[in-house]
Design an enzyme around this catalytic site. Structure first.
Site, PDB file in Angstrom:
ATOM      1  N   LYS A  62       0.865  -1.182   0.000  1.00  0.00           N
ATOM      2  CA  LYS A  62       0.000   0.000   0.000  1.00  0.00           C
ATOM      3  C   LYS A  62       0.896   1.223   0.000  1.00  0.00           C
ATOM      4  O   LYS A  62       1.972   1.213   0.603  1.00  0.00           O
ATOM      5  CB  LYS A  62      -0.876   0.031   1.263  1.00  0.00           C
ATOM      6  CG  LYS A  62      -2.104   0.880   1.120  1.00  0.00           C
ATOM      7  CD  LYS A  62      -3.212   0.095   0.437  1.00  0.00           C
ATOM      8  CE  LYS A  62      -4.464   0.889   0.251  1.00  0.00           C
ATOM      9  NZ  LYS A  62      -5.576   0.071  -0.236  1.00  0.00           N
ATOM     10  N   ASP A 111      -7.008   4.559  -4.812  1.00  0.00           N
ATOM     11  CA  ASP A 111      -7.522   4.370  -3.454  1.00  0.00           C
ATOM     12  C   ASP A 111      -8.177   5.705  -3.067  1.00  0.00           C
ATOM     13  O   ASP A 111      -8.515   6.512  -3.942  1.00  0.00           O
ATOM     14  CB  ASP A 111      -6.376   3.980  -2.510  1.00  0.00           C
ATOM     15  CG  ASP A 111      -6.866   3.356  -1.218  1.00  0.00           C
ATOM     16  OD1 ASP A 111      -7.136   2.153  -1.204  1.00  0.00           O
ATOM     17  OD2 ASP A 111      -7.013   4.075  -0.214  1.00  0.00           O
TER      18      ASP A 111
END
Ligand code: NAI
Length: 365
Positions: free
Chosen positions: A81, A118
């Site tokens: 991430k 995201d």
């Protein structure tokens, strides 16, 4: 808040790459939690955090969750991430330049980390990243990308809902079943349309009242006020808005038989999975049921799938969810714990009985 040093010591991931971006005053954190099953994959979140360490902590936590998610659906990726901890959300040329500098950082990792959208990043941002970085998923379809992942996510959730109905009622017939979709954005809007087409009695809820009215009118659904959504009587509650909706307090007021939706981090605390079990509510673990977007981007961009093959794999999410339900039942554990067991078994090379192979090419690749 803990220091970078303390965070790194306690994390358990493989490596974190940081950069302070002087021109924008932003911090770039790329967290590679695991490459056991393949290169680390995960979205890039752009957010204002109280401190840079909060941004790093978020990236670390989310990257660990991605490891489990990739493993449980059988995607050939590890977990990662990235966070761009910005002083304020940038726009225009400032945003573009930041993204190009970030793209160069990701590119320098040589493919060990691959990213998509995201919170606060979307397809146009990915198109910019892709100008300088080949490890980007979810670009515009006109540029050869897999497009908005909300489509695959919604379809995977739809199959997960059918699997949940089969488990509880022995049939996945939608007619006569009431489903409440909370959040009618990219995922929830599409999910609601599929459920309506399947004949479900549809309830819809969104903090954007105009959006809720519009969806209800076009699909023949009834609107539920946002503050009444949790307590609405229904067979399936599908959270597709924000995280943390399942907590000690909310579980006690739910009047559904199944919780199955796309929102990330639905459990306020891991113990809430056990609370749902104790309350007789079947919970489809969020990171399993919402993995369809990954399959869409991976399948269309890397594995040469056409729409038919993609749909087969999205239906595989339903099969994986169903196997997790059976494992939970057999072992007397929560579905959250069962999903984790399946993921950890895959990470240690043991396929187990719940195969979790939704992302494994079945044909055409
Ligand atoms: P979105 O931003 O397009 O839509 C969210 C919708 O929820 C908006 O209509 C918003 O008005 C509504 N909303 C916000 N707070 C609400 C509340 N408290 N009550 C009711 N409605 C509320 O987001 P998107 O892409 O549809 O994602 C929905 C959820 O699914 C998010 O939690 C996201 O993290 C998760 N998710 C999305 C994926 C994707 O591919 N888009 C993949 C995996 C998870």
């Amino acid at each position: 808040m803990r220091s970078f040093e303390e965070l790194l010591r306690s994390w358990g991931g493989e490596q974190a790459v940081f950069r302070y971006d002087e021109p924008s005053g932003s911090w770039m954190f790329v967290c590679i939690h695991s490459t056991t099953l393949g290169p680390a994959g995960g979205g890039t979140r752009m957010l204002v955090y109280p401190t840079p360490a909060d941004g790093l902590a978020d990236a670390m936590r989310l990257s660990a969750a991605m490891t489990l998610k990739m493993a449980v659906v059988g995607a050939p990726f590890g977990g990662g991430k990235a966070v761009l901890a910005v002083p304020a959300l940038p726009g225009g040329e400032e945003r573009r330049k930041l993204l190009l500098r970030y793209g160069a950082l990701v590119s320098s990792l040589g493919g060990m980390f691959r990213t998509a959208a995201d919170v606060n990043t979307s397809t146009p941002d990915l198109d910019v990243l892709a100008e300088v970085c080949p490890y980007v998923y979810g670009r515009s379809e006109t540029l050869g990308g897999g497009g908005d992942s909300g489509r695959g996510t919604a379809r995977g959730v739809f199959h997960g809902i059918l699997a949940s109905l089969r488990h509880v009622y022995g049939t996945d017939e939608l007619r006569g079943r009431t489903v409440l979709v909370q959040g009618l954005g990219s995922v929830g809007g599409r999910l609601a349309a599929d459920l309506a087409a399947g004949g479900a009695d549809l309830l819809v809820s969104d903090v954007d009242a105009v959006r809720a009215q519009g969806v209800a009118a076009s699909l023949g659904a009834r609107v539920v006020a946002p503050e009444q959504a949790l307590a609405a009587e229904c067979d399936v509650f599908a959270p597709c808005a924000v995280g943390g909706v399942l907590s000690r307090d909310s579980v006690s007021i739910l009047r559904c038989r199944i919780v199955a939706g796309a929102a990330n981090n639905q459990l306020a605390a891991p113990e809430d999975a056990e609370r749902l079990r104790a309350a007789g509510i079947l919970y489809a673990p969020d990171y399993v049921i919402n993995a369809g977007g990954i399959l869409q981007l991976l399948g269309l961009e890397d594995l040469g799938w056409d729409e038919e093959v993609l749909e087969e794999h999205l239906a595989g999410i339903g099969a994986t969810v169903g196997e997790i339900f059976l494992l939970a039942e057999r072992e007397g554990i929560s579905t959250g714990r069962a999903a984790e067991r399946v993921a950890l078994a895959r990470l240690s090379g043991d396929q187990g009985s719940a195969s979790g192979d939704a992302g494994r090419p079945r044909r055409g690749t």
